[in-house]
Design a protein around this motif. Sequence first.
Motif, PDB file in Angstrom:
ATOM      1  N   ALA A   1       4.812   0.446  -8.733  1.00 37.95           N
ATOM      2  CA  ALA A   1       5.218  -0.448  -7.375  1.00 37.95           C
ATOM      3  C   ALA A   1       4.967  -1.796  -8.155  1.00 37.95           C
TER       4      ALA A   1
ATOM      5  N   ASP B   1       0.744  -1.131   0.120  1.00 35.09           N
ATOM      6  CA  ASP B   1       0.006  -0.080  -0.083  1.00 35.09           C
ATOM      7  C   ASP B   1       1.043   1.444   0.005  1.00 35.09           C
ATOM      8  N   LEU B   2       1.827   1.252   1.057  1.00 34.28           N
ATOM      9  CA  LEU B   2       2.991   2.599   0.902  1.00 34.28           C
ATOM     10  C   LEU B   2       3.613   2.693  -0.401  1.00 34.28           C
ATOM     11  N   GLU B   3       4.118   1.560  -0.997  1.00 37.76           N
ATOM     12  CA  GLU B   3       4.775   1.591  -2.284  1.00 37.76           C
ATOM     13  C   GLU B   3       3.804   1.868  -3.361  1.00 37.76           C
ATOM     14  N   ARG B   4       2.869   1.633  -3.384  1.00 37.70           N
ATOM     15  CA  ARG B   4       1.812   2.128  -4.558  1.00 37.70           C
ATOM     16  C   ARG B   4       1.485   3.536  -4.231  1.00 37.70           C
ATOM     17  N   ARG B   5       1.139   3.984  -2.978  1.00 39.26           N
ATOM     18  CA  ARG B   5       0.930   5.448  -2.830  1.00 39.26           C
ATOM     19  C   ARG B   5       2.352   6.194  -3.082  1.00 39.26           C
ATOM     20  N   THR B   6       3.362   5.893  -3.174  1.00 42.59           N
ATOM     21  CA  THR B   6       4.574   6.529  -3.161  1.00 42.59           C
ATOM     22  C   THR B   6       5.300   6.444  -4.558  1.00 42.59           C
ATOM     23  N   ALA B   7       5.517   5.294  -5.194  1.00 43.37           N
ATOM     24  CA  ALA B   7       5.846   5.014  -6.361  1.00 43.37           C
ATOM     25  C   ALA B   7       4.877   4.533  -7.564  1.00 43.37           C
ATOM     26  N   GLY B   8       3.239   4.793  -7.165  1.00 40.23           N
ATOM     27  CA  GLY B   8       2.660   4.793  -8.145  1.00 40.23           C
ATOM     28  C   GLY B   8       2.322   3.428  -8.890  1.00 40.23           C
TER      29      GLY B   8
END
Length: 364
Positions: free
Chosen positions: A281, A271-278
């Motif tokens: 991720a 979840d964090l990776e997708r919110r930061t790396a889009g």
Amino acid sequence: MNMAAPSLNLPASFRPKQRLGFNTRVSFNDDDGPAEGLRQGIELFKQAERLGYQSGWAYQRHFDHYLSSPLPFFAAAGQHTRHITLGSAVIPMRYQDPILLAEAAGTTDLLIGGRLELALATGANGAFDAIFGAVETDARTEAKRRQSRFLAAISGDVLHTVTDKDKGAAPGAELRVTPHSPTLRSRIRQGSSSIASAIQAAELGIGLICGTVLHDQEDGESFGHYQARIIEAYRSHWLRLWKTTPPPVAVAASILVSTTPELRATYAAYDLERRTAGIGASRPTGALPPAAPPSGAIISPVFQGKPDEVIEKVFSDPGLAAADELVLFLPPAFGLSENIRLLTDFVTTVAPSLGWQAMHHQQA
């Protein structure tokens, strides 16, 4: 055997989910290689069918560590399954020869007993023009032209009547794509990322599947609210044009149910990776760095947590509430066992509360 849904008290705005599916990249890494990735992809479809999933989707991605040619894969996966529909979400029409695609689609659909579902897109990737060849018009116009030609071809339309000047066939012969699968056109969808593409789908008389990247939303509008507006635009235009009930709408979403503390940590990290790396991720080892999404585009959230938390999040999201079918987007770098666990936990702890009832098919 049937798995009956419990007594439900669904929110008034929430549509019971008629079908449940998943979307996989059929990815591979540099360590195991593409052959192993393809074998695991087929095994994933087999296990998903065993769990009761009605649809399985695979993303097409050229020149990378993902499935580049979905129809041969579906023809193979179809020999190992009996009931689950097999679909590509999405095929960018800008880089397809519409007649060759129609021939391959008809052949595949007949081989797997009428279980093919194709979602098409009219976007483009400028980097691919150097390989597939540039066109005189803009990419979207060309993609729409090829999509129209493809739909005519799979509909059995006459593509050309042989003249005296032609060679290879008798004058007067009417050329159509063969083999022809009579019902295939009814299983074609538009991969939609905006209201404009949803309206286009309604005008073409094809189905709709909404993905995990949207654009052209209003300032400050959330992903879920815009997705709900896209679905409503599709349904209202369909009713106005065709005067019939619109086809069921599918929505792809990252829904990760944590049934152990270890899974909660794994899914929270994703979840964090997708919110930061889009969209970058969860890439398999060796995959190309992704291109940036269109300016102003928004990416779907990750719905993760314990079963009760996930159920509440799904109920509260306007886009998921409006859909007829949920398609679970599987993180590309997850392995086979991780994906099977994800699918199992969702279908056993969350899906029955969403109005979904599975048919479990025993393999012969």
